[in-house]
Design an enzyme around this catalytic site. Structure first.
Site, PDB file in Angstrom:
ATOM      1  N   ASP A 242      47.266  38.973  15.170  1.00 29.53           N
ATOM      2  CA  ASP A 242      48.475  39.113  14.337  1.00 29.53           C
ATOM      3  C   ASP A 242      49.670  39.642  15.118  1.00 29.53           C
ATOM      4  OD1 ASP A 242      47.210  38.194  11.978  1.00 29.53           O
ATOM      5  OD2 ASP A 242      46.408  40.184  11.563  1.00 29.53           O
TER       6      ASP A 242
ATOM      7  N   ASP B 107      47.407  47.302  -1.372  1.00 31.76           N
ATOM      8  CA  ASP B 107      48.387  47.853  -0.421  1.00 31.76           C
ATOM      9  C   ASP B 107      49.378  48.741  -1.146  1.00 31.76           C
ATOM     10  OD1 ASP B 107      47.312  46.047   1.415  1.00 31.76           O
ATOM     11  OD2 ASP B 107      48.897  44.561   1.061  1.00 31.76           O
TER      12      ASP B 107
ATOM     13  N   HIS C  56      49.226  42.936  -1.019  1.00 33.43           N
ATOM     14  CA  HIS C  56      47.982  42.879  -1.790  1.00 33.43           C
ATOM     15  C   HIS C  56      48.074  43.998  -2.813  1.00 33.43           C
ATOM     16  CE1 HIS C  56      46.749  41.558   2.293  1.00 33.43           C
ATOM     17  NE2 HIS C  56      45.856  40.791   1.702  1.00 33.43           N
TER      18      HIS C  56
END
Ligand code: XLS
Ligand code: NI
Ligand code: NI
Length: 438
Positions: A309, A104, A101
């Site tokens: 995740d 990030d 992103h």
């Protein structure tokens, strides 16, 4: 190259008899199997956010990780260190792709102008590293959910100024993705959803969302971005109800707004199960509707109802997923992205390696299994034989539009048609799949 992981050597293939946890047992990137190398089949990516940005915090407690790039006072310096960490990690793991992103890779500034400049500056450093290492960007995306301006959504925010801000941020993220030759650009609907129907105008928010996507598509064509636009479905979290609930919902939404030719889906294993489907279901649905793009390779926990995740371990599901992808011709611009994170007690740097090695080997092992199932034709008859009737005259006439309700009624009555039930042999095919898992 930096030496942030200096105690760890390059991970090599050592085979099944290896007792070194820092080696691959299945993954041989250059080995050709079913017409391509394993690396070309799997197109594995490491994600920036869970791997180098998350510090181990959860809603009950502070960060648990103490890694060098998390301890810097200057956020731009930290950002540069994360670039070093990513490229060193990819090189040591012998993996080619990464994903990020905008937020990030670089810190948010005091204005969009400042934030964009930060992103562009770090992107230049990434570009230089790509040049020397041959690593590639699988996809880029924009973080439209962390900053509190987006608490009520980005595209679906009741305030058009937030919408405008989000479009401006996405424009810059697409620019950066194009500059770095990204193979795809992802739209995960962050906070595009609702927490209460009492204060939400569903129809208005859907129209806003479609407008937002159309503007991005127009811009993509204007600048000639060659990557694929991907939407990542998820049913809930952070909002109670996310608009991109699952692949079927996304497909219907895109068709309503004539956008279905512009997008494919990025299917995440954990999101699939959160939506009450299975991971193979989401892939099958996408393939059946020409919507399949890419995968976020992770899995959830059977007892916890959120997006944990975790690194993929489920051999049956992953084999089935790869089996379907291969039968459909394999990835085009997509790949397997490790949208995966360590557990917060895994605080050593070496844990990143254990986790990713385990995930990569799961993919490689399931690739080998899937290829074997295909090449030995173990599941070939499961579908073919069941639908064989549709190859006959009656079947062809029905689908070819040569029959009407009346002509079919006449056919059944005149010929005394009386079909006999036949077994679907489900357990036989489950046995074939399970016996194919090695
Ligand atoms: C969150 C999503 C996110 C996307 C990228 O649940 O998986 O990480 O993959 O925005
Ligand atoms: Ni994801
Ligand atoms: Ni997720």
């Amino acid at each position: 190259m930096s030496d942030l992981f200096k105690d760890i050597k390059k991970i090599e293939f050592a085979g099944l008899n290896s007792d070194n946890p820092l080696s691959y047992r299945y993954y041989q990137p250059h080995k050709v199997i079913h017409g391509k190398t394993m690396a070309e089949h799997l197109r594995i990516a490491v994600c920036w956010w869970h791997t180098f940005c998350w510090n181990g915090f959860d809603i009950f407690g502070e960060g648990t990780f103490d890694h060098p790039w998390l301890k810097q006072n200057d956020p731009m310096h930290a950002a540069e260190m994360k670039v070093d960490a990513m490229f060193e990690f990819l090189t040591k793991m012998d993996l080619k792709y990464f994903t990020f992103h905008d937020r990030d890779i670089a810190p948010e500034g005091n204005s969009l102008k400042e934030s964009n400049a930060n992103v562009q500056k770090i992107a230049d450093k990434i570009a230089a590293k790509m040049q020397t290492s041959g690593k590639e960007l699988l996809w880029g995306t924009a973080n439209l959910f962390s900053n509190k301006r987006y608490m009520a959504g980005a595209a679906t925010n009741p305030n058009p100024e937030v919408f405008a801000y989000a479009v401006a941020q996405v424009k810059n993220a697409i620019d950066v993705t194009q500059k770095l030759h990204g193979h795809n650009y992802v739209f995960w609907g962050g906070r595009e959803g609702y927490d209460s129907l009492l204060n939400t105008d569903l129809k208005h928010e859907a129209d806003q969302f479609a407008k937002f996507l159309s503007l991005a598509v127009e811009y993509k064509h204007k600048i000639g971005f060659k990557g694929t636009f991907l939407i990542e479905p998820k049913p809930c979290e952070p909002t109670k109800h996310q608009y991109d609930y699952d692949t079927a919902t996304v497909f219907a939404f895109l068709q309503k707004y004539n956008l279905e030719k512009e997008f494919k889906v990025n299917i995440e294993g954990n999101h699939a199960t959160l939506s009450g489907h299975s991971y193979p279901h989401e892939v099958a649905y996408a393939l059946a509707n020409n919507m399949f793009g890419s995968i976020d390779a992770n899995q959830g926990d059977a007892q916890l109802g959120w997006d944990t995740d975790q690194f993929p371990m489920q051999l049956g599901d992953v084999t089935q997923v790869i089996y379907m992808i291969l039968r459909a011709g394999g990835f085009t611009t997509g790949g397997f992205n490790f949208d995966t994170k360590l557990r917060r007690q895994s605080i050593d740097l070496v844990d990143y390696f254990y986790a990713h090695i385990s995930g990569v080997d799961t993919l490689a092992r399931c690739l080998i299994n899937a290829v074997d199932l295909i090449e030995k034709g173990k599941l070939a008859h499961a579908v073919q034989d069941r639908y064989a009737g549709w190859q006959g005259t009656l079947g062809k006439e029905i689908l070819g539009g040569k029959q009407t309700a009346e002509s079919l009624a006449q056919h059944v009555l005149e010929n005394n048609v009386n079909p006999k039930p036949v077994s679907a042999h489900q357990e036989l095919w489950e046995m074939a799949l399970n016996n194919g898992i090695k």
